[in-house]
Scaffold this motif. Sequence first.
Motif, mmCIF file in Angstrom:
data_model
loop_
_atom_site.group_PDB
_atom_site.id
_atom_site.type_symbol
_atom_site.label_atom_id
_atom_site.label_comp_id
_atom_site.label_asym_id
_atom_site.label_seq_id
_atom_site.Cartn_x
_atom_site.Cartn_y
_atom_site.Cartn_z
ATOM 1 N N GLY A 98 0.843 -1.208 0.000
ATOM 2 C CA GLY A 98 0.000 0.000 0.000
ATOM 3 C C GLY A 98 0.865 1.240 0.000
ATOM 4 O O GLY A 98 0.706 2.128 0.834
ATOM 5 N N ASP A 120 0.347 -1.539 -4.549
ATOM 6 C CA ASP A 120 -0.835 -0.746 -4.188
ATOM 7 C C ASP A 120 -1.981 -1.195 -5.106
ATOM 8 O O ASP A 120 -1.722 -1.629 -6.238
ATOM 9 C CB ASP A 120 -0.581 0.762 -4.373
ATOM 10 N N ARG A 124 2.268 1.065 6.094
ATOM 11 C CA ARG A 124 1.843 2.188 6.952
ATOM 12 C C ARG A 124 0.424 2.582 6.589
ATOM 13 O O ARG A 124 0.149 2.902 5.422
ATOM 14 C CB ARG A 124 2.795 3.374 6.773
HETATM 15 C C1 LIG Z 1 -3.664 5.914 3.852
HETATM 16 S S1 LIG Z 1 -2.827 5.432 2.393
HETATM 17 C C2 LIG Z 1 -1.166 5.245 3.016
HETATM 18 C C3 LIG Z 1 -0.142 5.318 1.921
HETATM 19 C C4 LIG Z 1 1.300 5.073 2.366
HETATM 20 N N1 LIG Z 1 1.447 3.746 2.957
HETATM 21 C C5 LIG Z 1 1.734 6.116 3.372
HETATM 22 O O1 LIG Z 1 1.672 5.877 4.562
HETATM 23 O O2 LIG Z 1 2.118 7.217 2.925
HETATM 24 C C6 LIG Z 1 -3.303 3.710 2.172
HETATM 25 C C7 LIG Z 1 -2.799 3.104 0.865
HETATM 26 O O3 LIG Z 1 -3.187 1.726 0.838
HETATM 27 C C8 LIG Z 1 -3.667 1.410 -0.453
HETATM 28 N N2 LIG Z 1 -4.588 0.265 -0.334
HETATM 29 C C9 LIG Z 1 -5.863 0.258 0.115
HETATM 30 N N3 LIG Z 1 -6.378 -0.987 0.041
HETATM 31 C C10 LIG Z 1 -5.382 -1.790 -0.439
HETATM 32 C C11 LIG Z 1 -5.309 -3.183 -0.733
HETATM 33 N N4 LIG Z 1 -6.359 -3.996 -0.542
HETATM 34 N N5 LIG Z 1 -4.132 -3.674 -1.231
HETATM 35 C C12 LIG Z 1 -3.065 -2.844 -1.444
HETATM 36 N N6 LIG Z 1 -3.097 -1.510 -1.185
HETATM 37 C C13 LIG Z 1 -4.234 -0.989 -0.679
HETATM 38 C C14 LIG Z 1 -4.341 2.683 -0.923
HETATM 39 O O4 LIG Z 1 -4.523 2.731 -2.333
HETATM 40 C C15 LIG Z 1 -3.385 3.745 -0.381
HETATM 41 O O5 LIG Z 1 -2.351 4.036 -1.306
#
Ligand SMILES: C[S@@+](CC[C@H](N)C(=O)[O-])C[C@H]1O[C@@H](n2cnc3c(N)ncnc32)[C@H](O)[C@@H]1O
Length: 268
Positions: free
Chosen positions: A52, A76, A111
């Motif tokens: 993610g 992601d 995160r």
């Molecule tokens: C709140 S953002 C945090 C982004 C990054 N980890 C940070 O802390 O800057 C959550 C991220 O998780 C991704 N995400 C949500 N559901 C997911 C899934 N089922 N599998 C992979 N990524 C996912 C979203 O697209 C988003 O980019």
Amino acid sequence: MPPTMETRYVFDNHSEHAFDQHRFLARAYDPFTTARLAEAGAGPGWRCLEVGAGGGSVATWLARRVGPDGTVVATDIKPERIPDEPGLEIRRHDIVRDPLPEAEFDLVHARLVLLHLPERVAVLDRLVRALKPGGVLQLDEFDITYGPALLMPDPAARRLYETFLAAKIRLMTRAGADVAWGRNAPAAMRAAGLTGIDPRPRLDLWTADSPGVHLISHHTRHLRDRFVEEGMTDRQLADVRALLADPGFRATSCVMYSVQGRRPGAAG
Ligand SMILES: C[S@@+](CC[C@H](N)C(=O)[O-])C[C@H]1O[C@@H](n2cnc3c(N)ncnc32)[C@H](O)[C@@H]1O
């Protein structure tokens, strides 16, 4: 048909607001996250998984740290905002459903991802299995149930701030999030078989200049429709933005927990 995770996740990377969301997240939390990853020993030659990855700031930091002999897989569901970087393999991948290699990584980091996923405990099991024996999992996750107002211009401003925080908790819970996941993660990681569980809480003083305050102010735009569904008006959301920009605003941040655990077995 129940909504899929892609439709339930509240912060859509394809939204025009996602760039600023990732920028504020990076400014607020990358120093803490990367200090913890360095403490875990992330270094030259490591094979890492960043789940993610969002705007990719942590994945990029990791790729520079482990390269040129190490590599980072950055995943992601919507990976378009992850920049190209030598040593970084970018994958469109749903951590709930898509195949994941087993015993492949020295480090797995996520995160603010599992917090959003109703399937977080099953996902945690998958992340543990993706680690090599001796590998490290680091989860950096919020508990947004704590974050009291300290000084507000007047009692009405305090009530407005509390209304805003309560609406955010409701809308995220409605979308399947565990809003206290940060405090629940250490026990869940132990139950998933990790050892040496090391939870670190972090709190900040929030003022109008804090990146964390820019992030929550930005929520009033990014999540505007969801706040309205929770009963807030556009006028109230504008007043929240004005309050968060007030030089007299003081609050305790929500809690960010960085939790590490190790898969049993010999490293290397
Ligand atoms: C709140 S953002 C945090 C982004 C990054 N980890 C940070 O802390 O800057 C959550 C991220 O998780 C991704 N995400 C949500 N559901 C997911 C899934 N089922 N599998 C992979 N990524 C996912 C979203 O697209 C988003 O980019």
